[in-house]
Design a protein around this motif. Structure first.
Motif, PDB file in Angstrom:
ATOM      1  N   LEU A   5      52.638 104.560  31.160  1.00 49.67           N
ATOM      2  CA  LEU A   5      52.181 104.775  29.784  1.00 49.67           C
ATOM      3  C   LEU A   5      52.051 106.278  29.549  1.00 49.67           C
ATOM      4  N   ASP A   6      52.799 106.759  28.583  1.00 46.87           N
ATOM      5  CA  ASP A   6      52.886 108.194  28.310  1.00 46.87           C
ATOM      6  C   ASP A   6      51.852 108.590  27.263  1.00 46.87           C
ATOM      7  N   ASN A   7      50.828 109.340  27.681  1.00 46.98           N
ATOM      8  CA  ASN A   7      49.707 109.702  26.800  1.00 46.98           C
ATOM      9  C   ASN A   7      49.975 110.927  25.923  1.00 46.98           C
ATOM     10  N   ILE A   8      51.212 111.220  25.599  1.00 47.84           N
ATOM     11  CA  ILE A   8      51.534 112.460  24.894  1.00 47.84           C
ATOM     12  C   ILE A   8      50.784 112.581  23.567  1.00 47.84           C
ATOM     13  N   VAL A   9      50.439 111.459  22.920  1.00 52.11           N
ATOM     14  CA  VAL A   9      49.738 111.558  21.638  1.00 52.11           C
ATOM     15  C   VAL A   9      48.384 112.234  21.795  1.00 52.11           C
ATOM     16  N   PHE A  10      47.788 112.143  22.985  1.00 48.92           N
ATOM     17  CA  PHE A  10      46.494 112.784  23.205  1.00 48.92           C
ATOM     18  C   PHE A  10      46.590 114.307  23.182  1.00 48.92           C
ATOM     19  N   THR A  11      47.794 114.847  23.342  1.00 49.42           N
ATOM     20  CA  THR A  11      47.977 116.303  23.210  1.00 49.42           C
ATOM     21  C   THR A  11      48.208 116.716  21.767  1.00 49.42           C
ATOM     22  N   GLN A  13      46.601 115.192  18.925  1.00 47.42           N
ATOM     23  CA  GLN A  13      45.447 115.010  18.041  1.00 47.42           C
ATOM     24  C   GLN A  13      44.192 114.801  18.879  1.00 47.42           C
ATOM     25  N   LYS A  14      43.062 115.229  18.333  1.00 49.20           N
ATOM     26  CA  LYS A  14      41.781 115.015  19.006  1.00 49.20           C
ATOM     27  C   LYS A  14      41.252 113.610  18.750  1.00 49.20           C
ATOM     28  N   SER A  15      41.642 113.042  17.632  1.00 44.23           N
ATOM     29  CA  SER A  15      41.300 111.670  17.289  1.00 44.23           C
ATOM     30  C   SER A  15      42.346 111.219  16.278  1.00 44.23           C
ATOM     31  N   GLY A  16      42.198 110.026  15.742  1.00 46.14           N
ATOM     32  CA  GLY A  16      43.159 109.572  14.746  1.00 46.14           C
ATOM     33  C   GLY A  16      43.631 108.167  15.033  1.00 46.14           C
ATOM     34  N   GLY A  17      44.321 107.573  14.057  1.00 51.48           N
ATOM     35  CA  GLY A  17      44.711 106.180  14.147  1.00 51.48           C
ATOM     36  C   GLY A  17      45.605 105.855  15.325  1.00 51.48           C
ATOM     37  N   VAL A  18      46.616 106.707  15.586  1.00 46.66           N
ATOM     38  CA  VAL A  18      47.520 106.430  16.704  1.00 46.66           C
ATOM     39  C   VAL A  18      46.766 106.534  18.028  1.00 46.66           C
ATOM     40  N   SER A  19      45.844 107.491  18.124  1.00 46.05           N
ATOM     41  CA  SER A  19      45.029 107.599  19.345  1.00 46.05           C
ATOM     42  C   SER A  19      44.175 106.355  19.559  1.00 46.05           C
ATOM     43  N   VAL A  20      43.608 105.822  18.495  1.00 50.95           N
ATOM     44  CA  VAL A  20      42.798 104.602  18.600  1.00 50.95           C
ATOM     45  C   VAL A  20      43.642 103.450  19.143  1.00 50.95           C
ATOM     46  N   VAL A  21      44.824 103.267  18.572  1.00 51.46           N
ATOM     47  CA  VAL A  21      45.705 102.180  19.003  1.00 51.46           C
ATOM     48  C   VAL A  21      46.115 102.378  20.462  1.00 51.46           C
ATOM     49  N   TRP A  22      46.479 103.611  20.817  1.00 50.38           N
ATOM     50  CA  TRP A  22      46.926 103.865  22.187  1.00 50.38           C
ATOM     51  C   TRP A  22      45.792 103.661  23.195  1.00 50.38           C
ATOM     52  N   LEU A  25      45.460 100.065  23.832  1.00 52.38           N
ATOM     53  CA  LEU A  25      46.569  99.563  24.639  1.00 52.38           C
ATOM     54  C   LEU A  25      46.386  99.938  26.113  1.00 52.38           C
ATOM     55  N   VAL A  26      46.021 101.188  26.386  1.00 52.80           N
ATOM     56  CA  VAL A  26      45.832 101.618  27.777  1.00 52.80           C
ATOM     57  C   VAL A  26      44.743 100.778  28.440  1.00 52.80           C
ATOM     58  N   LYS A  27      43.594 100.629  27.770  1.00 50.82           N
ATOM     59  CA  LYS A  27      42.508  99.822  28.343  1.00 50.82           C
ATOM     60  C   LYS A  27      42.975  98.395  28.617  1.00 50.82           C
ATOM     61  N   GLU A  48      41.652 117.462  25.334  1.00 46.02           N
ATOM     62  CA  GLU A  48      40.993 117.714  24.049  1.00 46.02           C
ATOM     63  C   GLU A  48      40.758 116.426  23.269  1.00 46.02           C
ATOM     64  N   ASN A  49      41.483 115.374  23.592  1.00 42.60           N
ATOM     65  CA  ASN A  49      41.371 114.123  22.852  1.00 42.60           C
ATOM     66  C   ASN A  49      40.111 113.362  23.252  1.00 42.60           C
ATOM     67  N   MET A  50      39.488 112.687  22.279  1.00 38.29           N
ATOM     68  CA  MET A  50      38.223 112.004  22.525  1.00 38.29           C
ATOM     69  C   MET A  50      38.359 110.825  23.484  1.00 38.29           C
ATOM     70  N   PHE A  51      39.578 110.283  23.663  1.00 40.74           N
ATOM     71  CA  PHE A  51      39.756 109.106  24.512  1.00 40.74           C
ATOM     72  C   PHE A  51      40.263 109.440  25.914  1.00 40.74           C
TER      73      PHE A  51
END
Length: 354
Positions: A5-11, A13-22, A25-27, A48-51
């Motif tokens: 699972l590629d966490n590139i979205v965490f680089t 944004q610090k938060s946001g809809g795609v981060s919430v979904v990802w 999914l990871v959990k 830097e991302n909250m998750f």
């Protein structure tokens, strides 16, 4: 089956809809496949991302290369594996089965110039070269096939997002803690297609207070609101708030006004419904398939339609029906269901490749 699972979205944004979904999914995948079946691709910029950093799974560290978000990944695996990127990257290993999630086509509809060209170029390449494609709504799938009619529809799977269990109807005693009275709520981004200006005008005309959840107001937005609301105490910009505080705001609101002209999904609609808050939204894009049966869909994003729907909620019987139907509708969506369906997509792609 091994899944990267590629966490590139965490680089990005610090938060946001795609981060919430990802994050969900990871959990969910860690729960289903265990630490032996999951590898997380991360680098220092993810912190830097909250998750980021809260998962019990091995991490494959990658260098933060120049323009990393646009770079293909190479892992050196010698056996087949699933590679699922959070934001349109591909793995070039010969044994990789690439999976891409498509959230929406806002760039294609609403952005022009170099930003749109770069974004769409990466997105379209990832879609075309993936073994399986996940769309978060039927509307997003229709958009995909409109922009990319050459893509094999058999590879495209609709997997709905979920909604957090943090949102629920509160007992009357807990509702007493709501800090505002007789207000309409606006949640999320205020980019042009979200129609924030329409929402503000409709709330001002209704005589109710306006509570705004999201990024800090710009100077231009503050000036616009001062012109609409001569009494400044009627406007409350509360910034970004955690789920428990947002749930309190949903519980106390007259309505969530969500007049967006385009959504890939629309998670706030379900958050509000789970909290017993009526939702006024547009009959556009994915909203009708997500919101369920309701008389509060605006036929078009206009002041008159927003005013009509807000006024309709003054009828106690109609309001009770909307709340009841919303609570029932929200039960259709869960993060567990999303993760189970994504796992089915992985397994189908795995069987096909093997």
């Amino acid at each position: 089956m091994k899944v990267y699972l590629d966490n590139i979205v965490f680089t990005l944004q610090k938060s946001g809809g795609v981060s919430v979904v990802w994050d969900e999914l990871v959990k969910g995948m860690v729960d289903r496949l265990g630490a032996s079946g999951i590898r997380l691709i991360s680098n220092d910029a993810c912190r830097e991302n909250m998750f980021a950093g809260r998962y019990d799974a091995p991490v494959v560290p990658l260098e933060n290369r120049l323009l990393e978000r646009y770079r293909d990944v190479r892992l050196g695996e010698r056996e087949p594996f699933i590679f699922h990127s959070s934001y349109y990257r591909l793995c070039r290993d010969r044994h990789a089965l690439n999976v891409t999630t498509v959230h929406d086509f806002t760039y294609e509809y609403f952005v022009r110039g170099v930003r749109q060209w770069v974004h769409s170029g990466q997105k379209f390449r990832a879609i075309r070269q993936s073994d399986a494609i996940i769309c978060i709504s039927e509307n997003t799938k229709r958009d995909l096939l409109k922009f990319l009619p050459d893509v094999d529809e058999r590879k495209v799977h609709v997997v709905y997002n979920g909604v957090s269990g943090d949102y629920r109807v509160l007992p009357e005693a807990e509702r007493a803690g709501v800090p505002f009275r007789d207000y309409v709520l606006f949640v999320g981004s205020r980019t042009a297609y979200k129609n924030f200006d329409l929402a503000a005008r409709a709330v001002a005309a209704s005589g109710r207070d306006f509570v705004i959840v999201g990024s800090p107001l710009s100077g231009e937005e503050e000036a616009f609101l001062r012109g609409l609301f001569p009494e400044p105490e009627r406007v409350h910009a509360v910034g970004r708030v955690p789920n428990n505080e947002l749930n309190v705001l949903y519980n106390g609101a007259y309505a969530l006004l969500y007049p967006s002209s385009y959504e890939g999904f629309g998670i706030p609609v379900l958050e509000a419904q789970r909290a017993g808050c009526p939702v006024v939204a547009c009959r556009a894009s994915s909203i009708p398939e997500v919101i369920g049966d309701t008389p509060l869909l605006m036929s078009s994003p206009t002041d008159a339609e927003a005013g009509r729907c807000l006024s309709a909620l003054e009828n106690p019987a109609l309001r009770a029906e909307v709340v009841r139907n919303g609570l029932q509708n929200a039960k259709r969506f869960s993060w567990d269901r999303m993760c189970d369906t994504v796992l089915n997509v992985y397994e189908e792609a795995w069987r096909r490749k093997r």
